[in-house]
Scaffold this motif. Structure first.
Motif, PDB file in Angstrom:
ATOM      1  N   GLU A 171       0.837  -1.211   0.000  1.00  0.00           N
ATOM      2  CA  GLU A 171       0.000   0.000   0.000  1.00  0.00           C
ATOM      3  C   GLU A 171       0.871   1.259   0.000  1.00  0.00           C
ATOM      4  O   GLU A 171       0.633   2.198  -0.750  1.00  0.00           O
ATOM      5  N   GLN A 172       1.878   1.215   0.865  1.00  0.00           N
ATOM      6  CA  GLN A 172       2.787   2.366   0.977  1.00  0.00           C
ATOM      7  C   GLN A 172       3.532   2.593  -0.336  1.00  0.00           C
ATOM      8  O   GLN A 172       3.713   3.735  -0.764  1.00  0.00           O
ATOM      9  N   ALA A 173       3.931   1.504  -0.958  1.00  0.00           N
ATOM     10  CA  ALA A 173       4.658   1.610  -2.222  1.00  0.00           C
ATOM     11  C   ALA A 173       3.758   2.175  -3.315  1.00  0.00           C
ATOM     12  O   ALA A 173       4.177   2.987  -4.131  1.00  0.00           O
ATOM     13  N   GLN A 174       2.485   1.754  -3.288  1.00  0.00           N
ATOM     14  CA  GLN A 174       1.540   2.241  -4.302  1.00  0.00           C
ATOM     15  C   GLN A 174       1.296   3.732  -4.154  1.00  0.00           C
ATOM     16  O   GLN A 174       1.158   4.447  -5.137  1.00  0.00           O
ATOM     17  N   GLU A 175       1.274   4.198  -2.919  1.00  0.00           N
ATOM     18  CA  GLU A 175       1.093   5.630  -2.669  1.00  0.00           C
ATOM     19  C   GLU A 175       2.228   6.437  -3.275  1.00  0.00           C
ATOM     20  O   GLU A 175       2.046   7.564  -3.723  1.00  0.00           O
ATOM     21  N   LEU A 176       3.427   5.834  -3.281  1.00  0.00           N
ATOM     22  CA  LEU A 176       4.586   6.515  -3.837  1.00  0.00           C
ATOM     23  C   LEU A 176       4.610   6.446  -5.362  1.00  0.00           C
ATOM     24  O   LEU A 176       5.405   7.103  -6.010  1.00  0.00           O
ATOM     25  N   GLY A 177       3.769   5.607  -5.917  1.00  0.00           N
ATOM     26  CA  GLY A 177       3.735   5.464  -7.368  1.00  0.00           C
ATOM     27  C   GLY A 177       4.643   4.368  -7.887  1.00  0.00           C
ATOM     28  O   GLY A 177       4.988   4.347  -9.066  1.00  0.00           O
ATOM     29  N   ALA A 178       5.035   3.460  -7.003  1.00  0.00           N
ATOM     30  CA  ALA A 178       5.912   2.377  -7.435  1.00  0.00           C
ATOM     31  C   ALA A 178       5.089   1.218  -7.980  1.00  0.00           C
ATOM     32  O   ALA A 178       3.910   1.080  -7.661  1.00  0.00           O
ATOM     33  N   ASN A 179       5.712   0.405  -8.825  1.00  0.00           N
ATOM     34  CA  ASN A 179       4.999  -0.788  -9.281  1.00  0.00           C
ATOM     35  C   ASN A 179       5.752  -2.078  -8.950  1.00  0.00           C
ATOM     36  O   ASN A 179       5.403  -3.145  -9.413  1.00  0.00           O
ATOM     37  N   ALA A 180       6.807  -1.942  -8.129  1.00  0.00           N
ATOM     38  CA  ALA A 180       7.530  -3.146  -7.686  1.00  0.00           C
ATOM     39  C   ALA A 180       8.278  -2.841  -6.404  1.00  0.00           C
ATOM     40  O   ALA A 180       8.588  -1.684  -6.118  1.00  0.00           O
ATOM     41  N   ILE A 181       8.527  -3.875  -5.622  1.00  0.00           N
ATOM     42  CA  ILE A 181       9.359  -3.720  -4.425  1.00  0.00           C
ATOM     43  C   ILE A 181      10.477  -4.747  -4.510  1.00  0.00           C
ATOM     44  O   ILE A 181      10.213  -5.940  -4.710  1.00  0.00           O
ATOM     45  N   ILE A 182      11.710  -4.263  -4.367  1.00  0.00           N
ATOM     46  CA  ILE A 182      12.833  -5.202  -4.426  1.00  0.00           C
ATOM     47  C   ILE A 182      13.475  -5.323  -3.047  1.00  0.00           C
ATOM     48  O   ILE A 182      13.238  -4.490  -2.169  1.00  0.00           O
ATOM     49  N   ASN A 183      14.291  -6.346  -2.907  1.00  0.00           N
ATOM     50  CA  ASN A 183      15.020  -6.568  -1.657  1.00  0.00           C
ATOM     51  C   ASN A 183      14.114  -6.666  -0.428  1.00  0.00           C
ATOM     52  O   ASN A 183      14.431  -6.104   0.622  1.00  0.00           O
ATOM     53  N   VAL A 184      13.034  -7.374  -0.572  1.00  0.00           N
ATOM     54  CA  VAL A 184      12.085  -7.496   0.550  1.00  0.00           C
ATOM     55  C   VAL A 184      12.700  -8.370   1.647  1.00  0.00           C
ATOM     56  O   VAL A 184      13.313  -9.392   1.377  1.00  0.00           O
ATOM     57  N   ARG A 185      12.561  -7.928   2.884  1.00  0.00           N
ATOM     58  CA  ARG A 185      13.024  -8.714   4.036  1.00  0.00           C
ATOM     59  C   ARG A 185      11.885  -8.835   5.048  1.00  0.00           C
ATOM     60  O   ARG A 185      11.069  -7.920   5.180  1.00  0.00           O
ATOM     61  N   PHE A 186      11.875  -9.942   5.754  1.00  0.00           N
ATOM     62  CA  PHE A 186      10.883 -10.147   6.817  1.00  0.00           C
ATOM     63  C   PHE A 186      11.600 -10.309   8.147  1.00  0.00           C
ATOM     64  O   PHE A 186      12.645 -10.939   8.211  1.00  0.00           O
ATOM     65  N   THR A 187      11.053  -9.755   9.189  1.00  0.00           N
ATOM     66  CA  THR A 187      11.556 -10.092  10.525  1.00  0.00           C
ATOM     67  C   THR A 187      10.367 -10.328  11.456  1.00  0.00           C
ATOM     68  O   THR A 187       9.295  -9.766  11.275  1.00  0.00           O
ATOM     69  N   THR A 188      10.593 -11.140  12.449  1.00  0.00           N
ATOM     70  CA  THR A 188       9.575 -11.407  13.468  1.00  0.00           C
ATOM     71  C   THR A 188      10.212 -11.177  14.825  1.00  0.00           C
ATOM     72  O   THR A 188      11.313 -11.638  15.061  1.00  0.00           O
ATOM     73  N   THR A 189       9.549 -10.433  15.674  1.00  0.00           N
ATOM     74  CA  THR A 189      10.065 -10.232  17.020  1.00  0.00           C
ATOM     75  C   THR A 189       8.940 -10.522  17.994  1.00  0.00           C
ATOM     76  O   THR A 189       7.803 -10.144  17.749  1.00  0.00           O
TER      77      THR A 189
END
Lengths: 176, 104
Positions: free
Chosen positions: B67-85
């Protein structure tokens, strides 16, 4: 008065079916923790064996598809599409293994019973990740992460989550 | 929206970078699931209810990132990382972050 007391006593000394039942119940109650240990040991081992069998079968199915934790190399075939795939699993140890660690903590060393649980979880997570994209030709940049959700102090349920994620690549079908 | 966890999008060219985007959620388990998990916890193995819960939470974190990326006008996200705490006993935070880009 005296007589009545003696009569009562005699009555009490006789083994009654009621008191045997109570005795058995008390015995059962005190041996309950041991019974629970034995039961969880057997059930836990059966579950583990079955799970490993399942994991091995599925791994055989997937071993044609390469998975690396590096970047895609430039000599790969033409790539048609790529997508993020995620697989995760929450695992916990059984009652018997938890009891065993009590001894292990005295001497130190590898906790084999725990490592097998995490190993199962990790392989399961990787398999689920791969199964999220069945038509993939390659998985690059695989990452594996293990995190403790709760450490099981007091009444809390101790469990850990294993997460695996990667980018699934699909190659352009070659013309040959 | 294309998501990858490598620095590029194979078969596509990145034309613009929008910087870091992230999404997170903190989830607590509920009593019903806790009861079943408590029973399952005795014999060990996978706690399916919790796996579902974590999956849902991760999906939500990813959705927020997207959603945040779409607001910026992006159409892809690279280097995605996940963390759990684990924030507190029985509650976990999921964080997903990556770099929003526009590709062609």
């Amino acid at each position: 008065m005296e007589l009545q007391f003696v009569a009562n006593k005699a009555n009490f000394m006789e083994p009654q079916p009621d008191s045997i039942l109570v005795g058995l119940l008390v015995l059962f109650f005190y041996s309950l923790p041991i019974l629970l240990l034995i039961a969880t040991w057997i059930i836990g081992r059966t579950i583990e064996k079955r799970h490993y069998q399942d994991i091995r079968q599925r791994e055989d199915r997937w071993h044609q598809v390469p998975a690396t934790n590096g970047k895609p190399t430039p000599d790969l075939p033409q790539i048609a599409s790529s997508e993020l795939v995620v697989g995760s699993v929450v695992v916990s140890v059984d009652h018997f293994k938890r009891w065993l660690t009590g001894f292990r903590k005295i001497f130190g060393g590898e906790m084999k019973s725990y490592s097998s649980v995490i190993d199962r979880g990790r392989r399961e997570a990787i398999l689920r990740m791969k199964e999220a994209c069945p038509e993939a030709d390659m998985f690059v940049n695989c990452r594996i992460m293990t995190s403790t959700i709760s450490n099981g102090k007091g009444k809390a349920i101790g469990c850990s989550e294993v997460l695996a994620y990667a980018t699934a690549l699909r190659f352009q079908p070659s013309d040959e | 929206m294309i998501l990858t966890n490598i620095e590029s999008i194979p078969s596509k060219n990145i034309v613009e970078h929008y910087g870091l985007v992230q999404g997170s959620t903190i989830r607590a388990k509920h009593v019903g699931r806790d009861l079943m998990a408590g029973l399952k916890n005795i014999v060990g193995g996978e706690l399916k209810g919790y796996t579902e819960l974590m999956k849902e939470a991760r999906q939500q974190a990813t959705d927020r990132m997207v959603e945040q990326a779409q607001e910026l006008g992006a159409n892809a996200i690279i280097n995605v990382r996940f963390t759990t705490t684990s924030v507190s006993q029985g509650a976990a935070e999921m964080l997903a972050y990556g770099t929003a880009v526009r590709c062609e």
